[in-house]
Design an enzyme around this catalytic site. Structure first.
Site, mmCIF file in Angstrom:
data_model
loop_
_atom_site.group_PDB
_atom_site.id
_atom_site.type_symbol
_atom_site.label_atom_id
_atom_site.label_comp_id
_atom_site.label_asym_id
_atom_site.label_seq_id
_atom_site.Cartn_x
_atom_site.Cartn_y
_atom_site.Cartn_z
ATOM 1 N N ASP A 74 42.410 58.810 53.360
ATOM 2 C CA ASP A 74 43.777 57.554 53.002
ATOM 3 C C ASP A 74 42.884 56.996 53.052
ATOM 4 O O ASP A 74 41.726 56.272 53.537
ATOM 5 C CB ASP A 74 44.279 57.030 54.594
ATOM 6 N N SER A 77 43.304 52.605 54.665
ATOM 7 C CA SER A 77 43.506 52.999 55.667
ATOM 8 C C SER A 77 42.403 53.896 56.538
ATOM 9 O O SER A 77 41.919 54.463 55.460
ATOM 10 C CB SER A 77 44.758 53.119 56.539
ATOM 11 N N ASP A 449 20.705 62.267 82.958
ATOM 12 C CA ASP A 449 21.944 62.287 82.422
ATOM 13 C C ASP A 449 21.412 61.212 81.015
ATOM 14 O O ASP A 449 21.856 59.737 81.050
ATOM 15 C CB ASP A 449 23.467 61.866 82.304
ATOM 16 N N HIS A 507 17.322 61.639 89.428
ATOM 17 C CA HIS A 507 17.209 62.851 90.320
ATOM 18 C C HIS A 507 15.139 63.347 89.801
ATOM 19 O O HIS A 507 14.936 63.270 89.007
ATOM 20 C CB HIS A 507 17.563 63.920 90.416
ATOM 21 N N SER A 594 18.994 51.683 80.804
ATOM 22 C CA SER A 594 17.008 51.852 81.193
ATOM 23 C C SER A 594 16.652 52.972 80.952
ATOM 24 O O SER A 594 17.458 53.963 80.143
ATOM 25 C CB SER A 594 18.204 52.393 82.798
#
Length: 646
Positions: A74, A77, A449, A507, A594
């Site tokens: 588009d 948009s 993670d 961990h 962090s």
């Protein structure tokens, strides 16, 4: 090799005028770090693209899937997402042809005849969506494409066969010495007459009386390419006593080369002669492998991520003049990472306070540096107080939706969290993060993670990634452990950067005994790549907790846990003197960014190759807790205790 043919039964959404439908589809193809897109087909529900592309598959990428996303273009948009389809590259790799055990040659056609080698596997896959769309009850869109995988050896041997056939002047499918020598000269070869004659004598033929078959010539050329580099100085006659070196100068002591061309005649790539013979021939084979004459369009490339390839025109215009440019290796505001699980390149959603942190970095060294520090510390304290307030729970659902968090991984129900911070450092179900090689203590696992960067040495990290002028291992470890810093200067380093959307408990990557944990007061600078690659020593100035782990497999390992932008709280769930198992929970961070920096003494660890490759490319890798990332280096000779990943 992938050929995007077309799509059928696409929906017909109404256009902006609400008086007619409008479907202008295009396809974005993503595989690992490679992203392509087709051209836009205007006003069609059954578009035909017929566009082909070729891309390389590394060994560590064979577990990845190719993603094909169909979108509706588009002009004004945002582009509408129609659906996605996926196919497994490993499925094609398993079907790849195998060489003859005696000759090493691959079959031309196999069971399907000579044209069987050309045959590609047909796919017709339904387009799926992440959430239900209004049109799904009426339409069943599919995408049609063809794909095949071929080893480099197949392409290279086919190149040799077709090229040699052009010099078979009497159509006998065999070559004389003169024909073979003429073919080699056309490629700039510096093989001596003695070497070319050996192609005949090894089959009991006389060089100037007999012919060898094209297959025999291919075997000789492949052996010459793959054999060890042999010094053959001055055996080359008057046709090439010297050759151009990599620095553009003349090398008076050349080795024999099967091929020696400067530019690719197909794609016109420059400086090919700086590469090895095997690489040059492989490059030519890949260039020649597609029949581009049947394609009137070449697929657009050079996109960094699939998201970038989907953007509409006005957004791209803003990127060119604004701050949101998107490049790997560059300090752009959009952070690009590679998802190790899928191989896809992704753009990280950057919080507003990260932009503020980047802007404030320019003030650290100026007159207003103290004021900027006080502002950032004040903001961090306010966020701490805000997210410890019971009223902050109303922000949990919006946070989940914005980042697309997986609810089925969370251990406790949402209504059990009394503050936003409690949700932020939530626990996950044990099954959500399985540990790789659970019985192998020499397999190093990810501590969090995170977005991971690994470097073989600290000096490599400072050359490529950490640009703070005052950064040093001694400064990072603080006064208490300063005396031990020298042991880690030549050692390996890993940076685990946690974004707000990540699981924020960390961990232990190794097993061992926890040493004295030391708190170092400091700042709360942002730790996104733009900050780390600035002149400010972010790691040496941020507030941090330094924790040694004395591991039987890796020696003393230092974990430096630091809060960053909007994060001040670092909570440990282990005690000094406690023995921790590999993968055991070690602590957690409150809201914000962090980072954990882990240091190993010299010679203690070897990182997985795919992580090192991304590190050299200045590209962070998205990994999860428990995923294997390296191995105790001194124990590599005793492997494998279990298979290496990636």
């Amino acid at each position: 090799m992938l050929e995007i043919q077309g799509a059928d039964d696409l929906p017909n959404p109404v256009n902006i005028t609400r008086m007619d439908w409008d479907m202008d589809p295009f396809v974005v193809i993503s595989f690992g770090k490679k992203v392509f897109r087709t051209r836009v087909i205007r006003h069609s529900r059954d578009p035909v693209w017929d566009e082909m592309l070729l891309f390389h598959v590394r060994r560590c990428e064979t577990s990845f899937k190719v993603q094909l996303s169909v979108l509706d273009w588009d002009k004004l948009s945002s582009n509408a997402h129609i659906g996605d389809a996926y196919f497994d590259v490993n499925e094609l790799v398993r079907r790849a042809p195998q060489p003859d055990k005696d000759t090493g040659l691959y079959p031309v056609g196999g069971e399907e005849g000579e044209k069987g080698a050309e045959r590609m596997r047909e796919y017709s896959l339904p387009l799926t969506t992440a959430k239900e769309m209004r049109w799904q009850a009426r339409y069943n869109p599919i995408i049609r494409f063809r794909a095949k995988y071929q080893p480099y050896e197949v392409l290279r041997q086919r190149f040799w066969k077709q090229y040699l056939a052009q010099y078979d002047t009497n159509n006998t499918c065999a070559l004389s010495y003169v024909e073979l020598r003429t073919m080699l000269k056309s490629l700039g070869s510096t093989l001596t007459s003695t070497t070319v004659s050996s192609f005949f004598t090894r089959y009991g033929k006389h060089p100037h009386e007999d012919e060898i078959s094209i297959e025999q010539a291919v075997m000789c050329l492949e052996e010459e390419l793959g054999g060890p580099v042999r010094e053959k100085k001055k055996r080359i006659g008057g046709n090439g006593d010297t050759e151009e070196g990599e620095d553009g100068g003349l090398n008076p002591n050349p080795v024999e080369r099967v091929i020696n061309i400067k530019n690719c005649p197909l794609c016109h790539r420059l400086r090919l002669n700086s590469k090895a013979d095997m690489d040059i021939v492989t490059h030519l084979a890949v260039c020649a492998s597609g029949d581009w004459n049947k394609m009137d369009k070449i697929m657009l490339g050079n996109f960094v991520t699939a998201r970038q390839a989907q953007r509409e025109l006005y957004t791209k215009a803003l990127e060119r003049v604004g701050w949101w440019d998107n490049r790997i290796r560059e300090n752009s505001a959009n952070v690009v990472i590679q998802n190790r699980m899928t191989g896809q390149l992704e753009e990280e959603k950057t919080q507003v306070y990260d932009w503020l942190g980047i802007r404030l970095l320019g003030a650290w060294s100026g007159m207003e540096g103290g004021q900027a520090r006080r502002l950032l510390k004040s903001l961090s304290i306010k966020h701490d107080n805000k997210y410890d307030d019971p009223g902050s729970t109303k922000e949990i659902l919006a946070f989940i939706e914005f980042h697309g968090l997986k609810m089925d991984e969370i251990l406790d129900p949402l209504d059990s969290f009394k503050t936003f911070n409690q949700f932020f450092y939530r626990k996950l179900k044990p099954s959500a993060r399985p540990m790789e090689c659970p019985t192998d203590p020499y397999r190093l696992i990810s501590a969090a993670d995170c977005r991971l960067m690994t470097f073989a040495t600290v000096s490599e990290a400072t050359q490529l990634w950490i640009k703070g002028r005052e950064f040093s291992v001694a400064r990072l470890l603080g006064e208490h452990y300063k005396a031990e810093a020298e042991r880690y200067v030549g050692g390996a380093l890993a940076i685990f950067r946690l974004a707000p959307q990540d699981y924020h408990r960390f961990h232990s990557p190794v097993e061992g005994k926890v040493g004295a944990m030391i708190d170092v007061e400091g700042e709360n600078y942002t730790v996104i790549p733009q900050a780390i690659r600035s002149a400010v020593d972010v790691y040496g100035e941020n507030a941090r907790k330094i924790v040694p782990i004395d591991s039987p497999q890796f020696g003393r390992v230092f974990m430096v846990c630091m809060g960053a932008m909007m994060a001040r709280s670092i909570k440990m769930t282990v005690q000094e003197g406690e023995w921790v198992e590999r993968g055991q929970e070690f602590g957690y961070f409150a809201f914000g960014e962090s980072t954990i920096v882990i240091l190993f003494a010299k010679g203690c660890v070897e990182w997985d190759k795919d992580l090192l490759i991304n590190g050299w490319a200045l590209l962070e890798t998205l990994v999860q807790v428990g995923m294997g990332i390296g191995r105790g280096k001194q124990f590599l000779s005793a492997l494998p205790l279990c298979s290496l990943s990636m």
